[in-house]
Design an enzyme around this catalytic site. Structure first.
Site, PDB file in Angstrom:
ATOM      1  N   GLY A   1      -7.842   4.160  -7.764  1.00  0.00           N
ATOM      2  CA  GLY A   1      -7.683   2.994  -7.321  1.00  0.00           C
ATOM      3  C   GLY A   1      -6.813   3.662  -6.038  1.00  0.00           C
ATOM      4  CD  GLN A  21      -2.685   4.771  -3.024  1.00  0.00           C
ATOM      5  OE1 GLN A  21      -3.320   3.877  -2.883  1.00  0.00           O
ATOM      6  NE2 GLN A  21      -1.793   5.182  -3.630  1.00  0.00           N
ATOM      7  CB  CYS A  25       0.890   6.213  -7.946  1.00  0.00           C
ATOM      8  SG  CYS A  25       0.670   5.418  -5.688  1.00  0.00           S
ATOM      9  CG  LEU A  26      -5.120   8.828  -6.183  1.00  0.00           C
ATOM     10  CD1 LEU A  26      -5.866   8.395  -5.601  1.00  0.00           C
ATOM     11  CD2 LEU A  26      -5.392  10.045  -6.790  1.00  0.00           C
ATOM     12  CG  HIS A  59      -1.460   0.338  -8.907  1.00  0.00           C
ATOM     13  ND1 HIS A  59      -0.136   1.108  -9.747  1.00  0.00           N
ATOM     14  CD2 HIS A  59      -1.551   1.444  -8.886  1.00  0.00           C
ATOM     15  CE1 HIS A  59      -0.287   2.710  -8.960  1.00  0.00           C
ATOM     16  NE2 HIS A  59      -1.034   2.427  -7.686  1.00  0.00           N
ATOM     17  CD  GLU A  60      -5.311   0.706  -6.350  1.00  0.00           C
ATOM     18  OE1 GLU A  60      -3.801   0.628  -5.212  1.00  0.00           O
ATOM     19  OE2 GLU A  60      -4.863   1.539  -7.185  1.00  0.00           O
ATOM     20  CG  HIS A 111      -0.048   0.620  -3.037  1.00  0.00           C
ATOM     21  ND1 HIS A 111       0.874   2.042  -3.284  1.00  0.00           N
ATOM     22  CD2 HIS A 111      -0.636   1.472  -4.682  1.00  0.00           C
ATOM     23  CE1 HIS A 111       0.012   2.983  -3.980  1.00  0.00           C
ATOM     24  NE2 HIS A 111      -0.701   2.344  -4.858  1.00  0.00           N
TER      25      HIS A 111
HETATM   26 NI    NI Z   1      -0.614   3.466  -6.455  1.00  0.00          NI
END
Ligand code: NI
Length: 157
Positions: A46, A51, A88-89, A130-131, A134
């Site tokens: 995701g 991000q 998380c990226l 989660h997304e 963000h």
């Molecule tokens: Ni994330």
């Protein structure tokens, strides 16, 4: 399509609230395509627009069933709970257990601007939660119950 730079912890852009998309045009679709490519390049499941430094309410997800695009996602219901390990990226190398809803229903526009209702359980529910976090400047580490050692089987979001 192009791979965009993934912003990491400490970058203010990750802590801002994103604005709703009001025009679905070529530029937005380019952003979406770049986000999908960037997510795959990083082996993520995701990715949210902040991000890659864009403060718009856009999310891409692929939990192994093909890419899913959510523009202006709104959580309309949440139920149950699950505790799973996530990463998380934008926070590389850090993993932790997070409590999320077991089931979540989200309304969003797809890549073409068509309204969609997405019902997610298990992993999809977790990634949707989660997304969408963000988009409001919330990072998973804010919700971690317990940090853990990394497991090679996990894919970051
Ligand atoms: Ni994330």
């Amino acid at each position: 399509m192009a791979i965009r730079q993934v912003r990491t912890k400490g970058d203010d852009v990750l802590r801002k609230k994103c604005k709703p998309v009001n025009k679905i045009d070529k530029k937005l679709q380019e952003l979406i395509d770049d986000m999908i490519e960037t997510m795959y390049n990083a082996n993520g499941i995701g990715l949210a627009a902040p991000q890659v430094g864009i403060l718009k309410r856009v999310v891409v997800i692929d939990i192994g069933e093909g890419p899913m695009v959510l523009i202006n996602p709104e959580i309309i219901s949440e139920s149950g709970e699950q505790v799973e390990v996530e990463g998380c990226l934008s926070i590389p190398g850090i993993w932790g257990e997070v409590k999320r809803p077991a089931k979540i229903v989200v309304e969003a526009l797809d890549r073409e601007g068509k309204p969609r209702k997405i019902e997610g359980t298990d992993m999809l529910a977790r990634v949707l939660s989660h997304e969408t976090d963000h988009l409001d400047g919330i990072l998973f580490e804010d919700k971690v119950i317990r940090f853990i050692e990394p497991d090679n089987d996990n894919s970051p979001e």
